[in-house]
Design a protein around this motif. Structure first.
Motif, PDB file in Angstrom:
ATOM      1  N   ARG A  52       1.838  11.613 -10.046  1.00 15.84           N
ATOM      2  CA  ARG A  52       1.047  12.847 -10.054  1.00 15.84           C
ATOM      3  C   ARG A  52       1.955  14.054 -10.320  1.00 15.84           C
ATOM      4  O   ARG A  52       1.599  14.967 -11.062  1.00 15.84           O
ATOM      5  CB  ARG A  52       0.294  13.007  -8.735  1.00 15.84           C
TER       6      ARG A  52
ATOM      7  N   LEU B 106       0.837  -1.202   0.000  1.00 16.50           N
ATOM      8  CA  LEU B 106       0.000   0.000   0.000  1.00 16.50           C
ATOM      9  C   LEU B 106       0.868   1.246   0.000  1.00 16.50           C
ATOM     10  O   LEU B 106       0.616   2.184  -0.760  1.00 16.50           O
ATOM     11  CB  LEU B 106      -0.933  -0.002   1.216  1.00 16.50           C
ATOM     12  N   ALA B 107       1.900   1.248   0.832  1.00 14.36           N
ATOM     13  CA  ALA B 107       2.798   2.405   0.884  1.00 14.36           C
ATOM     14  C   ALA B 107       3.493   2.601  -0.461  1.00 14.36           C
ATOM     15  O   ALA B 107       3.632   3.733  -0.934  1.00 14.36           O
ATOM     16  CB  ALA B 107       3.817   2.223   2.004  1.00 14.36           C
TER      17      ALA B 107
ATOM     18  N   ILE C   5      -6.162  11.471  -4.424  1.00 15.68           N
ATOM     19  CA  ILE C   5      -4.708  11.429  -4.284  1.00 15.68           C
ATOM     20  C   ILE C   5      -4.154  10.020  -4.466  1.00 15.68           C
ATOM     21  O   ILE C   5      -3.132   9.822  -5.088  1.00 15.68           O
ATOM     22  CB  ILE C   5      -4.291  11.989  -2.903  1.00 15.68           C
ATOM     23  N   GLY C   6      -4.796   9.008  -3.954  1.00 17.41           N
ATOM     24  CA  GLY C   6      -4.269   7.653  -4.016  1.00 17.41           C
ATOM     25  C   GLY C   6      -4.382   6.982  -5.370  1.00 17.41           C
ATOM     26  O   GLY C   6      -3.850   5.907  -5.581  1.00 17.41           O
TER      27      GLY C   6
ATOM     28  N   ASP D  20      -3.512   6.458  -9.238  1.00 17.37           N
ATOM     29  CA  ASP D  20      -2.370   6.723 -10.110  1.00 17.37           C
ATOM     30  C   ASP D  20      -2.861   7.423 -11.375  1.00 17.37           C
ATOM     31  O   ASP D  20      -3.590   6.838 -12.176  1.00 17.37           O
ATOM     32  CB  ASP D  20      -1.668   5.421 -10.459  1.00 17.37           C
TER      33      ASP D  20
ATOM     34  N   ARG E  30       2.362   1.686  -3.431  1.00 17.86           N
ATOM     35  CA  ARG E  30       1.379   2.179  -4.415  1.00 17.86           C
ATOM     36  C   ARG E  30       1.100   3.662  -4.200  1.00 17.86           C
ATOM     37  O   ARG E  30       0.983   4.422  -5.165  1.00 17.86           O
ATOM     38  CB  ARG E  30       0.087   1.381  -4.307  1.00 17.86           C
ATOM     39  N   LEU E  31       0.962   4.085  -2.942  1.00 15.39           N
ATOM     40  CA  LEU E  31       0.707   5.500  -2.669  1.00 15.39           C
ATOM     41  C   LEU E  31       1.887   6.357  -3.098  1.00 15.39           C
ATOM     42  O   LEU E  31       1.707   7.443  -3.664  1.00 15.39           O
ATOM     43  CB  LEU E  31       0.398   5.707  -1.188  1.00 15.39           C
ATOM     44  N   PHE E  32       3.102   5.888  -2.833  1.00 15.07           N
ATOM     45  CA  PHE E  32       4.286   6.649  -3.239  1.00 15.07           C
ATOM     46  C   PHE E  32       4.367   6.756  -4.753  1.00 15.07           C
ATOM     47  O   PHE E  32       4.648   7.816  -5.299  1.00 15.07           O
ATOM     48  CB  PHE E  32       5.560   6.002  -2.680  1.00 15.07           C
ATOM     49  N   ARG E  33       4.094   5.634  -5.457  1.00 17.20           N
ATOM     50  CA  ARG E  33       4.129   5.662  -6.920  1.00 17.20           C
ATOM     51  C   ARG E  33       3.072   6.613  -7.478  1.00 17.20           C
ATOM     52  O   ARG E  33       3.336   7.376  -8.407  1.00 17.20           O
ATOM     53  CB  ARG E  33       3.937   4.258  -7.481  1.00 17.20           C
ATOM     54  N   ALA E  34       1.874   6.599  -6.895  1.00 16.87           N
ATOM     55  CA  ALA E  34       0.807   7.496  -7.353  1.00 16.87           C
ATOM     56  C   ALA E  34       1.204   8.952  -7.121  1.00 16.87           C
ATOM     57  O   ALA E  34       0.971   9.805  -7.986  1.00 16.87           O
ATOM     58  CB  ALA E  34      -0.498   7.178  -6.637  1.00 16.87           C
ATOM     59  N   TRP E  35       1.819   9.233  -5.976  1.00 19.11           N
ATOM     60  CA  TRP E  35       2.255  10.609  -5.673  1.00 19.11           C
ATOM     61  C   TRP E  35       3.328  11.050  -6.659  1.00 19.11           C
ATOM     62  O   TRP E  35       3.280  12.157  -7.202  1.00 19.11           O
ATOM     63  CB  TRP E  35       2.778  10.672  -4.239  1.00 19.11           C
TER      64      TRP E  35
END
Length: 103
Positions: free
Chosen positions: A44, A33-34, A76-77, A79, A36-41
């Motif tokens: 972005r 999860l972390a 935000i989450g 991608d 995926r969130l970092f990749r999406a950020w």
């Protein structure tokens, strides 16, 4: 001792591997999860860079400025590059369908 021994006991050693496996799986899930969130950020931020391109440059890669606005509105989450890929693929399929009808 009889042929039927009714005593069954679970030793703590037989329970520990299952518990350890569940803890390890939970840690992996949190790590995924972390990631995926970092990749999406990170993606972005790259989409914001696409906003600096001219409309002609965006058209060269199969996007419009409106596509960027659509993905900027997403949570935000999510991608944004995956969304842009789906938008671009849908546009290409629509163009191909039109080309087949004309030809």
């Amino acid at each position: 001792m009889t042929a039927l021994d009714t005593r069954t006991s679970l030793s703590p050693a037989s329970v520990r591997p299952a518990l350890g496996l569940r803890v390890a799986n939970a840690a992996v899930a949190v790590g995924n999860l972390a990631a995926r969130l970092f990749r999406a950020w990170r993606n972005r931020r790259e989409v914001y860079r696409l906003g600096e391109m001219s409309d002609a440059q965006l058209a060269d890669i199969g996007l419009t400025r409106g596509d960027l606005h659509v993905v900027w509105q997403s949570p935000i989450g999510v991608d944004p590059t995956e969304q842009l890929g789906r938008i671009s693929d849908a546009r290409i399929r629509a163009y191909e369908t039109l080309a087949r009808r004309i030809g």
